[in-house]
Design an enzyme around this catalytic site. Structure first.
Site, PDB file in Angstrom:
ATOM      1  N   HIS A   1       0.808  -1.213   0.000  1.00 28.51           N
ATOM      2  CA  HIS A   1       0.000   0.000   0.000  1.00 28.51           C
ATOM      3  C   HIS A   1       0.848   1.273   0.000  1.00 28.51           C
ATOM      4  CE1 HIS A   1      -3.403   2.551  -0.052  1.00 28.51           C
ATOM      5  NE2 HIS A   1      -2.712   3.291   0.783  1.00 28.51           N
TER       6      HIS A   1
ATOM      7  N   HIS B   1      -9.899   0.718 -10.844  1.00 25.99           N
ATOM      8  CA  HIS B   1      -9.493   1.729  -9.847  1.00 25.99           C
ATOM      9  C   HIS B   1      -8.044   2.138 -10.070  1.00 25.99           C
ATOM     10  CE1 HIS B   1      -8.060   3.314  -6.028  1.00 25.99           C
ATOM     11  NE2 HIS B   1      -7.336   2.222  -5.820  1.00 25.99           N
ATOM     12  N   PHE B   2      -7.156   1.149 -10.165  1.00 29.73           N
ATOM     13  CA  PHE B   2      -5.755   1.585 -10.105  1.00 29.73           C
ATOM     14  C   PHE B   2      -5.226   2.111 -11.428  1.00 29.73           C
ATOM     15  CE2 PHE B   2      -4.677  -3.140 -10.181  1.00 29.73           C
ATOM     16  CZ  PHE B   2      -3.952  -3.158 -11.349  1.00 29.73           C
ATOM     17  N   HIS B   3      -5.953   1.880 -12.523  1.00 26.60           N
ATOM     18  CA  HIS B   3      -5.493   2.563 -13.730  1.00 26.60           C
ATOM     19  C   HIS B   3      -5.853   4.045 -13.694  1.00 26.60           C
ATOM     20  CE1 HIS B   3      -4.460  -1.432 -15.192  1.00 26.60           C
ATOM     21  NE2 HIS B   3      -3.642  -0.791 -16.013  1.00 26.60           N
TER      22      HIS B   3
ATOM     23  N   TYR C   1       1.464   5.009  -2.726  1.00 20.60           N
ATOM     24  CA  TYR C   1       1.695   6.437  -2.446  1.00 20.60           C
ATOM     25  C   TYR C   1       3.079   6.864  -2.900  1.00 20.60           C
ATOM     26  CZ  TYR C   1      -2.733   6.281  -0.133  1.00 20.60           C
ATOM     27  OH  TYR C   1      -4.067   6.125   0.107  1.00 20.60           O
TER      28      TYR C   1
ATOM     29  N   ARG D   1     -10.332 -10.307 -12.324  1.00 20.86           N
ATOM     30  CA  ARG D   1      -9.074  -9.687 -12.763  1.00 20.86           C
ATOM     31  C   ARG D   1      -8.056 -10.796 -13.018  1.00 20.86           C
ATOM     32  NH1 ARG D   1      -5.921  -7.037  -7.514  1.00 20.86           N
ATOM     33  NH2 ARG D   1      -4.367  -6.660  -9.123  1.00 20.86           N
ATOM     34  N   ARG D   2      -6.912 -10.440 -13.577  1.00 26.62           N
ATOM     35  CA  ARG D   2      -5.786 -11.361 -13.760  1.00 26.62           C
ATOM     36  C   ARG D   2      -6.216 -12.699 -14.383  1.00 26.62           C
ATOM     37  NH1 ARG D   2      -2.365 -10.361  -8.103  1.00 26.62           N
ATOM     38  NH2 ARG D   2      -1.093  -8.723  -8.981  1.00 26.62           N
TER      39      ARG D   2
HETATM   40 FE1  HAS Z   1      -5.877   2.034  -4.197  1.00 23.57          FE
HETATM   41  C1  HAS Z   1      -6.159  -1.402  -4.553  1.00 23.57           C
HETATM   42  C2  HAS Z   1      -7.972   1.932  -1.512  1.00 23.57           C
HETATM   43  C3  HAS Z   1      -5.451   5.421  -3.722  1.00 23.57           C
HETATM   44  C4  HAS Z   1      -3.287   2.004  -6.451  1.00 23.57           C
HETATM   45  N1  HAS Z   1      -4.942   0.598  -5.307  1.00 23.57           N
HETATM   46  C5  HAS Z   1      -5.211  -0.761  -5.317  1.00 23.57           C
HETATM   47  C6  HAS Z   1      -4.317  -1.412  -6.216  1.00 23.57           C
HETATM   48  C7  HAS Z   1      -3.477  -0.463  -6.728  1.00 23.57           C
HETATM   49  C8  HAS Z   1      -3.876   0.799  -6.149  1.00 23.57           C
HETATM   50  C9  HAS Z   1      -2.331  -0.688  -7.706  1.00 23.57           C
HETATM   51  O1  HAS Z   1      -9.014  -0.175   0.447  1.00 23.57           O
HETATM   52  C10 HAS Z   1      -4.343  -2.908  -6.557  1.00 23.57           C
HETATM   53  C11 HAS Z   1      -3.348  -3.695  -5.797  1.00 23.57           C
HETATM   54  C12 HAS Z   1      -3.396  -5.134  -6.280  1.00 23.57           C
HETATM   55  O2  HAS Z   1      -2.726  -5.449  -7.275  1.00 23.57           O
HETATM   56  O3  HAS Z   1      -4.152  -5.930  -5.703  1.00 23.57           O
HETATM   57  N2  HAS Z   1      -6.615   3.407  -2.905  1.00 23.57           N
HETATM   58  C13 HAS Z   1      -7.497   3.171  -1.900  1.00 23.57           C
HETATM   59  C14 HAS Z   1      -7.865   4.420  -1.256  1.00 23.57           C
HETATM   60  C15 HAS Z   1      -7.143   5.406  -1.882  1.00 23.57           C
HETATM   61  C16 HAS Z   1      -6.367   4.755  -2.907  1.00 23.57           C
HETATM   62  C17 HAS Z   1      -8.812   4.606  -0.126  1.00 23.57           C
HETATM   63  N3  HAS Z   1      -4.622   3.435  -4.949  1.00 23.57           N
HETATM   64  C18 HAS Z   1      -4.599   4.769  -4.603  1.00 23.57           C
HETATM   65  C19 HAS Z   1      -3.540   5.440  -5.307  1.00 23.57           C
HETATM   66  C20 HAS Z   1      -2.913   4.473  -6.072  1.00 23.57           C
HETATM   67  C21 HAS Z   1      -3.628   3.225  -5.843  1.00 23.57           C
HETATM   68  C22 HAS Z   1      -3.192   6.894  -5.156  1.00 23.57           C
HETATM   69  C23 HAS Z   1      -1.765   4.551  -7.002  1.00 23.57           C
HETATM   70  C24 HAS Z   1      -1.100   5.627  -7.334  1.00 23.57           C
HETATM   71  N4  HAS Z   1      -6.883   0.552  -3.238  1.00 23.57           N
HETATM   72  C25 HAS Z   1      -7.643   0.714  -2.114  1.00 23.57           C
HETATM   73  C26 HAS Z   1      -8.067  -0.607  -1.623  1.00 23.57           C
HETATM   74  C27 HAS Z   1      -7.550  -1.547  -2.492  1.00 23.57           C
HETATM   75  C28 HAS Z   1      -6.818  -0.800  -3.488  1.00 23.57           C
HETATM   76  C29 HAS Z   1      -8.889  -0.900  -0.451  1.00 23.57           C
HETATM   77  C30 HAS Z   1      -7.721  -3.076  -2.411  1.00 23.57           C
HETATM   78  C31 HAS Z   1      -8.803  -3.540  -3.301  1.00 23.57           C
HETATM   79  C32 HAS Z   1      -8.902  -5.046  -3.339  1.00 23.57           C
HETATM   80  O4  HAS Z   1      -9.896  -5.574  -2.826  1.00 23.57           O
HETATM   81  O5  HAS Z   1      -8.001  -5.718  -3.853  1.00 23.57           O
HETATM   82  C33 HAS Z   1      -7.144   6.881  -1.502  1.00 23.57           C
HETATM   83  O6  HAS Z   1      -5.833   7.322  -1.229  1.00 23.57           O
HETATM   84  C34 HAS Z   1      -7.783   7.748  -2.556  1.00 23.57           C
HETATM   85  C35 HAS Z   1      -8.003   9.165  -2.089  1.00 23.57           C
HETATM   86  C36 HAS Z   1      -8.216  10.080  -3.258  1.00 23.57           C
HETATM   87  C37 HAS Z   1      -9.146  11.023  -3.361  1.00 23.57           C
HETATM   88  C38 HAS Z   1      -9.257  11.831  -4.638  1.00 23.57           C
HETATM   89  C39 HAS Z   1      -8.841  13.271  -4.465  1.00 23.57           C
HETATM   90  C40 HAS Z   1      -8.883  13.959  -5.786  1.00 23.57           C
HETATM   91  C41 HAS Z   1      -7.928  14.797  -6.277  1.00 23.57           C
HETATM   92  C42 HAS Z   1      -8.122  15.404  -7.650  1.00 23.57           C
HETATM   93  C43 HAS Z   1      -8.741  16.771  -7.587  1.00 23.57           C
HETATM   94  C44 HAS Z   1      -8.883  17.367  -8.930  1.00 23.57           C
HETATM   95  C45 HAS Z   1      -8.680  18.690  -9.229  1.00 23.57           C
HETATM   96  C46 HAS Z   1      -8.814  19.148 -10.660  1.00 23.57           C
HETATM   97  C47 HAS Z   1      -8.280  19.685  -8.213  1.00 23.57           C
HETATM   98  C48 HAS Z   1     -10.100  11.288  -2.275  1.00 23.57           C
HETATM   99  C49 HAS Z   1      -6.714  15.185  -5.505  1.00 23.57           C
HETATM  100  C50 HAS Z   1     -10.008  20.019 -10.841  1.00 23.57           C
HETATM  101  C51 HAS Z   1      -9.984  20.673 -12.172  1.00 23.57           C
HETATM  102  C52 HAS Z   1     -10.879  20.512 -13.131  1.00 23.57           C
HETATM  103  C53 HAS Z   1     -10.716  21.264 -14.379  1.00 23.57           C
HETATM  104  C54 HAS Z   1     -12.041  19.594 -12.986  1.00 23.57           C
HETATM  105 CU    CU Z   2      -3.986  -0.008  -0.724  1.00 20.30          CU
END
Ligand code: HAS
Ligand code: CU
Length: 560
Positions: free
Chosen positions: A218, A372-374, A222, A435-436
Site C-alpha cells: 500500500h 481503480h488503479f489505472h 503512495y 481480474r488477472r
Molecule cells: Fe488504491 C487497490 C484503496 C489510492 C493504487 N490501489 C489498489 C491497487 C493499486 C492501487 C495498484 O481499500 C491494486 C493492488 C493489487 O494489485 O491488488 N486506494 C485506496 C484508497 C485510496 C487509494 C482509499 N490506490 C490509490 C492510489 C494508487 C492506488 C493513489 C496509485 C497511485 N486501493 C484501495 C483498496 C484496495 C486498493 C482498499 C484493495 C482492493 C482489493 O480488494 O483488492 C485513496 O488514497 C484515494 C483518495 C483520493 C481522493 C481523490 C482526491 C482527488 C484529487 C483530484 C482533484 C482534482 C482537481 C482538478 C483539483 C479522495 C486530488 C479540478 C480541475 C478541473 C478542471 C475539474
Molecule cells: Cu492499498
C-alpha cells in the site's frame, strides 16, 4: 543550476533506461486487453505467455519505472532547491544497484522464470534472481536518499533560518515512508523467498509473505503518487498562471501521508480468513483517514487553479476551468498535470469504495480493482512521470524538445484511453468479471462452455481504451527518443517551475519537524501489524509447496 558531467550521466541513464523498458511494459498492457476481450484466444503470443506478460506489465510499469523516476526526480528536486549535487558515491552506487537489479528482473521475466506477478508473494514462485534483483532495486533507492539527507544537513547549516522547501518535504516524506515500508519487503525477499526459491528451505509461510508484501504494497502506491503531489503543489499553480493557495495545508497533507500510508496495507487482505474482523475494521477506518490528505489536496490544488483562472479574468463559479491553459504547446506540462488530476477524482472515489470493508467483498479480485488503479497509477502517477521525464531530460541533456504539438496532445489522448479502459474494467467488475484472467480462453470465447456474453461489451470497451493508451504511448516514445537521439545544443541545467504561496501564513512548528510524525507513524504501524502478524502465526503455518509454472496448485498438498 549547471550540473557536473557525472551527475548528468546518471540522470540520463535513470531517465532513459526505464523509459526503454516501458515500451515492453506498455506492449504487455495492450496485450492484456486483447486477451481479456477474446480477440486473442490463446496462451501465448510471440513466446510470451499471459502471466509472464502480466508480470512484465506490472513489474516494469509499477515497480521499475516508478522507482527510477522517484529517485531521479528526487535528485533533480534536491539539486534545484538545495543548490547542491548529492555526494557522488551516493548517486553512482544507487543507480548501479538499481540498474543491476532491474536487469536481473528483466532477464528472468523474459526467460519465463519469474511469472509471479508484481505482487510476488507466495505461493507463486519466481527465480531467486528476481527476488534478489528486486531487493537491489529497492536498496539502491535508499542509498540515493542517504545522499539527499547529507545535502539537507549541509543546507540547513548554511541557511539556519530557512524553512524546508515544500518540494523537499514532499520528497523526504515519500522516501521516509518508502524506507520504513520497504524493510518488511526486503525481509520477505531476502530471508523468506530467496532461500525458498533456491531450494534451501522446503516450506514457506504463505499468509506471512502476503502480509509482509501488503505492508509494503500500500505505501508503494503512495510512493508512486507523491512525486506527482510535489508537482501539484509546487509546480502546477505556477504553470497554470496562479499561486499555491496554502503552503501549510500542503505541508500537513504530506505529513498525514507519512503517518497513515503504511498501517492500512491490510485493506488488500479484507477477504483473507486468517486476519480478525477487528483488525479489518480498524484498517477500514484508517483507510478513510488516508483519504483525507487527498481530499485536502483536491481543495488546495482546486483553489489554486481557481485563483489562476480568475486572474485570467474568469467570473462566476465555473468559468475558471475554461480559462486554464489547456492545449498550449508552449505550456505542455499543464496537460500532463490536469489530466492526471481529473482521472484521480474517479480513481480516488473508487479507492474509497475498495476501502469500505463490506463493499470490498463485492469488488475484490474483480476487474473493478484494475479499473481503480489505472485511474490512479496510470493516471496522475504515470502522466506526471511522462511529462517530467520530457522536461528533466530536456534540461539535463541540453537537447531540444521537438514535436511540441504531439507532446501537448498526448496526455489528453492517454486520458481518453484510461477513462474507457477503466470504465470497461469497472463495469465488468461489478458484473463479476475476474481480474488477472486470460478470459479469451474461457469467458469471452463463444466456443467455451464458460462463455459469458455479459462480459463481452465491458471487455471490448477495455480493449478500445487499451488501444488508445497504446497509441498515445507510441507517440510519446517517438517524441522522447527523437529528443534522446538529437544533438546537445545547450548546457546541462536543473531548473523547475516554482509556485509562490498566495497568503503569508504563520509558521506552525509541528509542520516544520518530521520527527514527531515519524514516531506517530511507527505507533500506528504497530497498532495494525502487531495483531496482524500474531494472527498470521496463529492461523497459518509454513507449508511444503511445489509448482509447475503453468499450474498454480500446490502439488504436494494435492498428492496427500
Ligand atoms: Fe488504491 C487497490 C484503496 C489510492 C493504487 N490501489 C489498489 C491497487 C493499486 C492501487 C495498484 O481499500 C491494486 C493492488 C493489487 O494489485 O491488488 N486506494 C485506496 C484508497 C485510496 C487509494 C482509499 N490506490 C490509490 C492510489 C494508487 C492506488 C493513489 C496509485 C497511485 N486501493 C484501495 C483498496 C484496495 C486498493 C482498499 C484493495 C482492493 C482489493 O480488494 O483488492 C485513496 O488514497 C484515494 C483518495 C483520493 C481522493 C481523490 C482526491 C482527488 C484529487 C483530484 C482533484 C482534482 C482537481 C482538478 C483539483 C479522495 C486530488 C479540478 C480541475 C478541473 C478542471 C475539474
Ligand atoms: Cu492499498
Amino acid at each position: 543550476m549547471i550540473v557536473s558531467k557525472q551527475f548528468k550521466t546518471i540522470m540520463l541513464v535513470g531517465l532513459t533506461m526505464p523509459m526503454t523498458l516501458f515500451i515492453l511494459g506498455v506492449y504487455n498492457g495492450v496485450m492484456q486487453t486483447l486477451y481479456r476481450s477474446g480477440v486473442l484466444q490463446r496462451q501465448a503470443t510471440a513466446g510470451i505467455n499471459y502471466y509472464q506478460g502480466l508480470t512484465m506489465h506490472g513489474v516494469i510499469n509499477a515497480i521499475v519505472l516508478t522507482t527510477f523516476f522517484a529517485v531521479v526526480f528526487g535528485h533533480y528536486t534536491v539539486v534545484h532547491y538545495l543548490k547542491k549535487e548529492p555526494p557522488k558515491w551516493s548517486y553512482i552506487l544507487s543507480m548501479t544497484l538499481m540498474v543491476i537489479g532491474s536487469v536481473m528482473d528483466l532477464v528472468v521475466m523474459v526467460l519465463g522464470k519469474a511469472s509471479a506477478l508484481y505482487t510476488f508473494y507466495a505461493p507463486l514462485q519466481a527465480s531467486a534472481f528476481f527476488y534478489i534483483g528486486t531487493a537491489l532495486l529497492i536498496i539502491g533507492s535508499w542509498i540515493a536518499f542517504v545522499g539527499w539527507i547529507k545535502v539537507w544537513y549541509e543546507w540547513k547549516k548554511e541557511n539556519p533560518n530557512s524553512k524546508m522547501p515544500i518540494a523537499i518535504l514532499g520528497t523526504f516524506v515519500n522516501f521516509t515512508m518508502w524506507f520504513m515500508s520497504s524493510i518488511p519487503v526486503i525481509y520477505e525477499l531476502v530471508v523468506l523467498l530467496t532461500p525458498w526459491a533456491m531450494g534451501l528451505t522446503n516450506t514457506v509461510h504463505v499468509p506471512m509473505t502476503r502480509t509482509l508484501f501488503w505492508m509494503f504494497g500500500h505505501p508503494l502506491v503512495y510512493f508512486w503518487i507523491l512525486p506527482a503531489y510535489v508537482g501539484f503543489y509546487t509546480m502546477l499553480p505556477k504553470i497554470a498562471g496562479g499561486k499555491l493557495y496554502s503552503g501549510n495545508a500542503a505541508r500537513l497533507a504530506f505529513l498525514l501521508f507519512l503517518i497513515l500510508s503504511t498501517p492500512v496495507g491490510v485493506h488488500h487482505q479484507f477477504s483473507e480468513g486468517g486476519i480478525s474482523p477487528s483488525i479489518k475494521l480498524w484498517v477500514s477506518i484508517l483507510t478513510f483517514g488516508v483519504s483525507i490528505p487527498s481530499f485536502m489536496t483536491a481543495f488546495t490544488v482546486g483553489a489554486s487553479l481557481e485563483y489562476a483562472g480568475k486572474k485570467r479574468g474568469a467570473k462566476g463559479l465555473f468559468q475558471w476551468m475554461e480559462k486554464l491553459p489547456w492545449f498550449r504547446a508552449d505550456n505542455y506540462l499543464f496537460g500532463y498535470f490536469i489530466c492526471g488530476l481529473i482521472l484521480f477524482i474517479f480513481g480516488g472515489l473508487s479507492g474509497i469504495v475498495n476501502g469500505s470493508y463490506t463493499l470490498n467483498q463485492l469488488v475484490h479480485n474483480t476487474g473493478w480493482v484494475p479499473g481503480h488503479f489505472h485511474m490512479t497509477v496510470a493516471g496522475p502517477s504515470i502522466l506526471f512521470i511522462l511529462g517530467l521525464t520530457l522536461f528533466m531530460f530536456h534540461h539535463v541533456s541540453g537537447k531540444p524538445l521537438k514535436s511540441k504539438f504531439t507532446i501537448t496532445i498526448i496526455p489528453y489522448l492517454w486520458t481518453v484511453g484510461v477513462a474507457l479502459l477503466a470504465h470497461g474494467l469497472m463495469a465488468g467488475g461489478l458484473m463479476g468479471e475476474p481480474r488477472r484472467t486470460n478470459m479469451g480462453l474461457s469467458y469471452t470465447n463463444p466456443d467455451s462452455p464458460l462463455y459469458n456474453s455479459h462480459w463481452v461489451p465491458s471487455s471490448t470497451i477495455t480493449m478500445v481504451g487499451g488501444l488508445i493508451m497504446g497509441t498515445a504511448a507510441l507517440l510519446y516514445f517517438i517524441c522522447f527518443f527523437k529528443m534522446v537521439f538529437s544533438k546537445t545544443v545547450t548546457q546541462p541545467t536543473v531548473t523547475l517551475p516554482e509556485s509562490e504561496e498566495l497568503h503569508v501564513e504563520k509558521d506552525i512548528p509541528l509542520l516544520l519537524n518530521m520527527k514527531p510524525w515519524i514516531i506517530l507513524a511507527v505507533i500506528l504501524i504497530a497498532s495494525t501489524y502487531i495483531p496482524s502478524f500474531k494472527n498470521a502465526f496463529k492461523y497459518g503455518k509454513p507449508v511444503e509447496n511445489k509448482y509447475h509454472m503453468d499450474n498454480p496448485a500446490n502439488l504436494i498438498e494435492n498428492d496427500k
